[in-house]
Write a protein that holds these residues in place. Structure first.
Motif, PDB file in Angstrom:
ATOM      1  N   PRO A 106     -30.349  20.497   3.452  1.00 23.47           N
ATOM      2  CA  PRO A 106     -30.655  19.206   4.216  1.00 23.47           C
ATOM      3  C   PRO A 106     -30.076  19.518   5.824  1.00 23.47           C
ATOM      4  N   SER A 107     -30.081  20.535   6.067  1.00 23.60           N
ATOM      5  CA  SER A 107     -29.419  20.809   7.734  1.00 23.60           C
ATOM      6  C   SER A 107     -30.426  20.737   8.592  1.00 23.60           C
ATOM      7  N   LEU A 108     -30.188  20.366   9.686  1.00 24.76           N
ATOM      8  CA  LEU A 108     -31.122  20.446  10.929  1.00 24.76           C
ATOM      9  C   LEU A 108     -31.371  22.086  11.291  1.00 24.76           C
ATOM     10  N   ASN A 109     -30.558  22.879  10.818  1.00 26.14           N
ATOM     11  CA  ASN A 109     -30.781  24.417  11.199  1.00 26.14           C
ATOM     12  C   ASN A 109     -32.148  24.511  10.282  1.00 26.14           C
ATOM     13  N   LEU A 110     -32.180  23.903   9.135  1.00 29.22           N
ATOM     14  CA  LEU A 110     -33.447  24.341   8.400  1.00 29.22           C
ATOM     15  C   LEU A 110     -34.773  24.071   9.155  1.00 29.22           C
ATOM     16  N   MET A 111     -34.524  22.851   9.758  1.00 32.95           N
ATOM     17  CA  MET A 111     -35.810  22.345  10.432  1.00 32.95           C
ATOM     18  C   MET A 111     -36.121  23.224  11.609  1.00 32.95           C
ATOM     19  N   GLY A 112     -35.225  23.227  12.180  1.00 31.39           N
ATOM     20  CA  GLY A 112     -35.328  24.325  13.567  1.00 31.39           C
ATOM     21  C   GLY A 112     -35.877  25.629  12.955  1.00 31.39           C
ATOM     22  N   GLU A 113     -35.358  26.383  11.960  1.00 32.81           N
ATOM     23  CA  GLU A 113     -35.768  27.434  11.438  1.00 32.81           C
ATOM     24  C   GLU A 113     -37.321  27.672  11.080  1.00 32.81           C
ATOM     25  N   ILE A 114     -37.634  26.405  10.211  1.00 33.25           N
ATOM     26  CA  ILE A 114     -39.055  26.294  10.028  1.00 33.25           C
ATOM     27  C   ILE A 114     -39.930  26.368  11.162  1.00 33.25           C
TER      28      ILE A 114
END
Lengths: 443, 337
Positions: free
Chosen positions: A356-364
């Protein structure tokens, strides 16, 4: 914009009022007030007196307000042992002012001036409130790494002025050559930091007090990315030719730095190196010059600012109890502070880009951008993602699990302030993904 | 005993510089320089101390040599061409400029300068580093013909001052080398636009004045004396550090303003490599400024029991305010009109 600047200016006497928590409140109130100032896209809003903000600047200013408030919240110890806390308040305030002016400036030269100004409060934070004598060396590294490359940038800014006849960022429309590319951007590469010129960062982080580390990882590194966002449009032609070198250096460097992370015994150093790895990915994303790269870099920087700042807070909370940052002494903390262990898990999992983290979105987004740039980068991206999970898990499991250090005599559990501090790091980090299109409207 | 003759000679010193900068004949310029030299020598003298006399002797010898060369070249040119040639190819201009550089203490002719400064007390250092530069530099401004030669002087001054200053422990010598570095900046500021030189010089005077006031007050002459001196006075500690950062030319302080204008002016006239070398070598001087301020930066907590008297002088704080907040004030003032 001026209303916030004037507010900040008139906070200066408040620093000397011997009321520490009032300053914390003021920073939180300011950050909530600034949230009302949401600016929607790439157009400058709220323009007054050379300063205005588009969405890009807005995000970074909001981040710096937030991090500055959390900095004060995290360094309660300075207040408690009366370690020149009024001066500390003043330095944080000056830092906030210069960051505000950097991110809201519409003029390249004003941007540059306050870019340099922000260096000095950071230097004073590190050298004034650091823990060991080595902080002198760290401060010198920080200052001279940045100054050595930022002064050539000043010359090239004036050269740009002579070429274009303006320094307003909106009106810049020109393509510069290779020499200008390096003169302008090297300072941002150092600030990011790119691999090879990242050496000042771990030193500065290890020697800095918690507030210095938080602002360094949270906002100062993002200055580099911000500058690249603003200026890459001037280097598109030359960038198409040589950006692949920077992308390669950042990705390979990010991989190497991830490996370096895994053999760190100092927790703070581990977090510092992990931020080098993350920023390597960000830099690569910007250097692809495609829209996904820019989106992803911004999201990643925002996420990394909150996440690594939170990890530094955790390390500091442990350091204040055990008086060591060594992983060999900080074992089995699960036995000592079980509720804190929850936050360790949440922030470490955010750092490894768990769902659920924004890091995930950024990494994707960054993965998409980099894979579309070159399919060869898939190999390195695979290693980067994997090792980011490895070192985050390493940090978590080594510090939380296992036998606790037998020399540990007494430990008090966390106080409310610390849990609030961690919550305020984690909450925006994991809730912003719910309305995440806000962060990609800026281009 | 109050030495009235010092007041007399100080006045003559000021007047002689005014003679130099307002004269329109070469001979009266030379005369003004000579009076200038002869009036500062009694100011240096101190019967209780041998070093000022030695410094005065060194200063006398170098300055008379410079004046002699100046006079010689003036007379020679008068004999040869009946007037002073204004084209840059002439060797006479080179000789004249060299003698003026010797007077000002620019780098290849700088060797006397730290030696002399080392023997003086702080007031005389202030005079040597500020007022004594006016006369030769004003003459230089009016005779800037050899850009190539001048560029070399600038480069050598900036680089040598950085390198020589690195291993000094005496504050007077450090300030002397920093003065040589600032001479390089001043020379480059007068390359194209004279007013920038004026601004640079004024700001340099303010900065050096602030620092020397602190040094004079606490009677500090060497680096190791700095460590404990500011313990009881945190504000002064901070002002000290900020003044050195200002002298090094870091942005929020006033010292950045003249450097900014100089760099802007140089780059708009395509002196790119000169600017680059100037800036990089100034970083070296910045390094030893920062090294001096380590004790202030570290916020050392050894508080002395004997509280030294805080300088509560209005002028002290107003001058320091100028040097700290000057850049922002200067940048804001035009917007009020």
């Amino acid at each position: 914009m001026m209303k916030f600047l004037i507010t900040l200016l008139f906070l200066i006497p408040l620093c000397f009022c011997y009321n520490y928590w009032l300053m914390v409140n003021c920073f939180f109130i300011l950050s909530f007030m600034f949230m009302m100032n949401y600016s929607f896209n790439n157009l400058y809003l709220n323009v007054s007196y050379l300063f205005g903000n588009d969405l890009l600047g807005y995000i970074f200013i909001l981040l710096s307000f937030w991090i500055c408030a959390l900095m004060l919240l995290a360094s309660e110890k300075i207040y408690k042992i009366d370690n020149y806390y009024y001066l500390f308040n003043l330095m944080v305030l000056l830092l906030m002012m210069s960051l505000f002016l950097v991110f809201s400036s519409m003029n390249l030269f004003i941007f540059y001036v306050f870019f340099e100004v922000s260096l000095i409060p950071t230097l004073i934070l590190i050298m004034g409130w650091g823990y060991q004598p080595e902080r002198i060396e760290a401060g010198i590294y920080l200052l001279f790494y940045t100054l050595l490359v930022s002064l050539p940038m000043m010359i090239s800014i004036f050269y740009m002025y002579n070429c274009m006849g303006t320094m307003m960022l909106m009106f810049m429309n020109y393509q510069f050559n290779l020499l200008m590319y390096f003169c302008m951007n090297l300072v941002f590469f150092v600030k990011m930091p790119m691999f090879f010129i990242h050496l000042w960062l771990p030193k500065a982080h290890v020697e800095a007090p918690i507030s210095g580390s938080m602002i360094l990882a949270g906002v100062m590194l993002k200055l580099g990315g911000y500058g690249l966002f603003r200026l890459m449009s001037l280097f598109i032609l030359v960038g198409l030719k040589i950006n692949f070198i920077i992308v390669t250096i950042s990705l390979v460097g990010g991989f190497f730095v991830s490996l370096i992370c895994v053999y760190q015994s100092d927790m703070k150093s581990l977090v510092a190196y992990s931020s080098v790895a993350h920023m390597g990915m960000v830099l690569a994303g910007i250097m692809t010059l495609n829209i996904w790269g820019f989106w992803g870099s911004l999201v990643m920087m925002l996420a990394h600012g909150l996440c690594s700042s939170g990890l530094f807070c955790l390390v500091n909370i442990v350091y204040e109890r055990i008086h060591s940052r060594s992983l060999y002494l900080n074992k089995g903390l699960l036995n000592m502070m079980p509720s804190l262990s929850f936050w360790w898990f949440m922030l470490c999992s955010s750092n490894m880009a768990a769902p659920p983290s924004l890091n995930l979105m950024g990494e994707i987004i960054l993965l998409n951008s980099l894979v579309s740039y070159s399919s060869l980068s898939m190999i390195l991206l695979m290693f980067l993602s994997f090792f980011s999970a490895v070192y985050s898990l390493y940090l978590f499991s080594y510090s939380q699990h296992g036998l606790y250090y037998s020399g540990m005599y007494s430990v008090y559990q966390g106080v409310f302030r610390e849990y609030l501090l961690l919550l305020l790091h984690w909450l925006p980090l994991n809730f912003m993904i719910i309305k995440s299109e806000l962060w990609v409207l800026w281009i | 005993m109050f030495k009235f003759y010092k007041i007399l000679f100080l006045n003559i010193l000021f007047f002689s510089t005014l003679i130099v900068i307002s004269s329109y004949s070469w001979l009266s310029m030379w005369m003004g320089l000579e009076i200038n030299l002869l009036s500062i020598l009694p100011l240096m003298a101190n019967p209780k101390n041998l070093y000022p006399s030695e410094a005065a002797m060194k200063y006398f010898i170098t300055q008379t040599l410079a004046s002699l060369i100046l006079l010689f070249s003036i007379l020679l040119s008068m004999n040869m061409k009946e007037f002073l040639p204004q084209n840059s190819s002439n060797m006479l201009i080179l000789i004249i400029n060299s003698s003026l550089f010797l007077k000002a203490g620019a780098a290849p002719f700088h060797a006397w300068f730290p030696e002399v400064i080392e023997g003086l007390n702080w007031e005389n250092c202030l005079l040597m580093m500020t007022w004594q530069k006016i006369a030769p530099m004003m003459i230089l401004i009016h005779n800037l013909n050899m850009f190539f030669y001048l560029s070399w002087i600038i480069l050598i001054s900036s680089i040598l001052s950085g390198i020589y200053g690195l291993n000094q422990t005496s504050l007077r010598k450090i300030l002397a080398y920093s003065s040589i570095n600032h001479i390089a900046w001043m020379l480059s500021s007068m390359l194209n636009f004279k007013l920038i030189w004026l601004l640079y010089f004024n700001i340099y005077v303010i900065l050096v004045f602030n620092l020397i006031m602190i040094f004079k007050y606490f009677n500090i002459y060497y680096m190791n004396q700095l460590n404990l001196i500011f313990n009881s006075n945190k504000l002064l500690n901070f002002l000290f550090m900020a003044n050195f950062l200002s002298l090094g030319g870091l942005p929020p302080f006033l010292g950045f303003l003249p450097k900014w204008l100089t760099i802007m002016n140089l780059t708009s006239n395509q002196f790119y490599s000169l600017t680059l070398i100037l800036i990089i070598s100034t970083l070296i001087t910045l390094f030893f400024y920062i090294r001096l301020t380590f004790s202030s930066f570290l916020l050392m907590k050894v508080e002395s029991i004997f509280k030294s008297k805080i300088i509560g002088n209005f002028w002290f704080f107003s001058f320091n305010f100028i040097s700290l907040a000057g850049l922002l004030t200067y940048a804001m003032i035009p917007n009020f009109f």
